[in-house]
Design a protein around this motif. Structure first.
Motif, short mmCIF file in Angstrom:
data_model
loop_
_atom_site.label_atom_id
_atom_site.label_comp_id
_atom_site.label_asym_id
_atom_site.label_seq_id
_atom_site.Cartn_x
_atom_site.Cartn_y
_atom_site.Cartn_z
N GLY A 1 -1.77 6.62 2.82
CA GLY A 1 -2.98 6.58 3.62
C GLY A 1 -2.82 5.82 4.92
O GLY A 1 -1.71 5.62 5.43
N GLU A 2 -3.94 5.36 5.45
CA GLU A 2 -3.99 4.71 6.76
C GLU A 2 -3.08 3.49 6.85
O GLU A 2 -2.47 3.24 7.90
N TRP A 3 -2.97 2.73 5.78
CA TRP A 3 -2.19 1.49 5.81
C TRP A 3 -0.90 1.64 5.02
O TRP A 3 -0.35 0.65 4.52
N ARG A 4 -0.38 2.81 4.94
CA ARG A 4 0.84 3.06 4.18
C ARG A 4 1.95 2.09 4.56
O ARG A 4 2.20 1.84 5.75
N CYS B 1 -11.07 -3.96 7.96
CA CYS B 1 -11.81 -2.99 7.16
C CYS B 1 -13.16 -3.58 6.77
O CYS B 1 -13.23 -4.65 6.16
N ARG C 1 2.03 -1.05 4.33
CA ARG C 1 1.60 -2.43 4.63
C ARG C 1 1.75 -3.29 3.39
O ARG C 1 1.40 -2.88 2.29
N GLU D 1 -5.96 0.40 -2.09
CA GLU D 1 -5.29 1.71 -1.98
C GLU D 1 -6.33 2.80 -1.75
O GLU D 1 -6.12 3.71 -0.94
N SER E 1 -7.45 2.67 1.83
CA SER E 1 -6.41 3.21 2.70
C SER E 1 -6.44 4.73 2.72
O SER E 1 -6.15 5.35 3.75
N ARG E 2 -6.83 5.33 1.60
CA ARG E 2 -6.84 6.79 1.48
C ARG E 2 -8.20 7.40 1.78
O ARG E 2 -8.43 8.57 1.47
N ILE F 1 0.86 -1.18 0.00
CA ILE F 1 0.00 0.00 0.00
C ILE F 1 0.90 1.23 0.00
O ILE F 1 1.84 1.34 0.79
N LEU G 1 -6.82 -6.14 7.57
CA LEU G 1 -6.82 -4.69 7.77
C LEU G 1 -7.96 -4.21 8.66
O LEU G 1 -8.06 -3.02 8.95
#
Length: 205
Positions: free
Chosen positions: A25-28, A108, A30, A77, A80-81, A22, A106
Motif C-alpha cells: 500500500g501507500e507506506w509499503r 495519517c 516503511r 497495514e 496503508s492499503r 508495512i 505517517l
C-alpha cells in the motif's frame, strides 16, 4: 508490573528488534517502531501479506477495528492499503503512545486510539465495523468470547469480516450461529482465519 490483557503474546520471525515493516500500500516498506513492552510482537510479515490478499476486495474505504491492538501492525497495514478508518483499542498506555507517534509520523488522520480493556470496549454503544482484527493474547480462551460479544452487541453484521488469530496448537474458536471460517492458514506458530456471516448456515432463507 502486571502484563496488560491486551498485549500480544507471540514472537514474530524476522525483522529488526523493536520494528515492523508495512507490507503493501501507500507506506509499503516503511519501518515503524514497536512499543517497548514485554511480549508485544507484531503479526508476522507473511501472515499479514496473506491476510491482506484475502481482504483486498473489501479493505478500501473500510471501517476497521483493531482490538487488542498492541503494535497496531494489522490496523496500520489496513490504513496503508486504503481503509477509511481504524480504531485501535488497547489498555497499555505505552502501546497507545507509540501508535499515536506512528500515525503522526505517517501523517495519517484516519486512525484513532482508545485506551480501554477490550471486553469493556465491547460493552459500550456499538457502531458497525466492516473489518475487525481480533488477536487476543494466546492461551487464555479469549478469542471465542470476544467474537461472541462482537456479534451479539452489533459491532459486526452480515457484510462484515473478522480476522481471528491464535496459537498453532489450538483448535479454531467456536463461532456464533451463522458464522463460518471462510479462509484459514498457518505460518510457524500462528494459525489465522477470516470469519464471515453466511445466513444459510443459521437456517435462514
Amino acid at each position: 508490573m502486571a502484563k496488560s490483557a491486551d498485549r500480544r503474546h507471540k514472537r514474530a520471525p524476522g525483522g529488526r528488534p523493536g520494528q515492523f515493516r508495512i507490507i503493501g500500500g501507500e507506506w509499503r516498506s516503511r519501518r515503524l517502531a514497536v512499543p517497548a513492552l514485554e511480549d508485544v510482537r507484531p503479526t508476522p510479515d507473511r501472515v499479514r501479506e496473506t491476510v491482506f490478499n484475502w481482504l483486498a476486495p473489501v479493505i478500501a474505504g473500510a471501517r476497521c477495528l483493531d482490538l487488542y491492538a498492541g503494535s497496531g501492525a494489522l490496523g496500520l497495514e489496513a490504513l496503508s492499503r486504503g481503509a477509511g478508518e481504524v480504531i485501535f483499542v488497547d489498555q497499555a498506555p505505552a502501546a497507545l503512545r507509540q501508535l499515536a507517534a506512528n500515525l503522526e509520523l505517517l501523517r495519517c488522520d484516519r486512525g484513532r486510539t482508545v485506551r480501554m480493556d477490550a471486553a469493556g470496549y465491547l460493552e459500550g454503544p456499538a457502531t458497525r465495523f466492516d473489518v475487525v482484527f481480533l488477536d487476543p493474547p494466546y492461551r487464555r480462551g479469549m478469542l471465542a468470547p470476544a467474537l461472541a460479544r462482537l456479534v451479539a452487541r452489533g459491532w459486526v453484521g452480515a457484510a462484515s469480516v473478522v480476522y481471528l488469530e491464535h496459537e498453532a496448537g489450538a483448535a479454531p474458536p467456536a463461532l456464533p450461529p451463522g458464522w463460518v471460517l471462510a479462509r484459514s492458514a498457518a505460518a510457524g506458530q500462528v494459525r489465522y482465519h477470516l470469519a464471515r456471516f453466511e445466513p444459510h448456515t443459521a437456517g435462514e432463507t
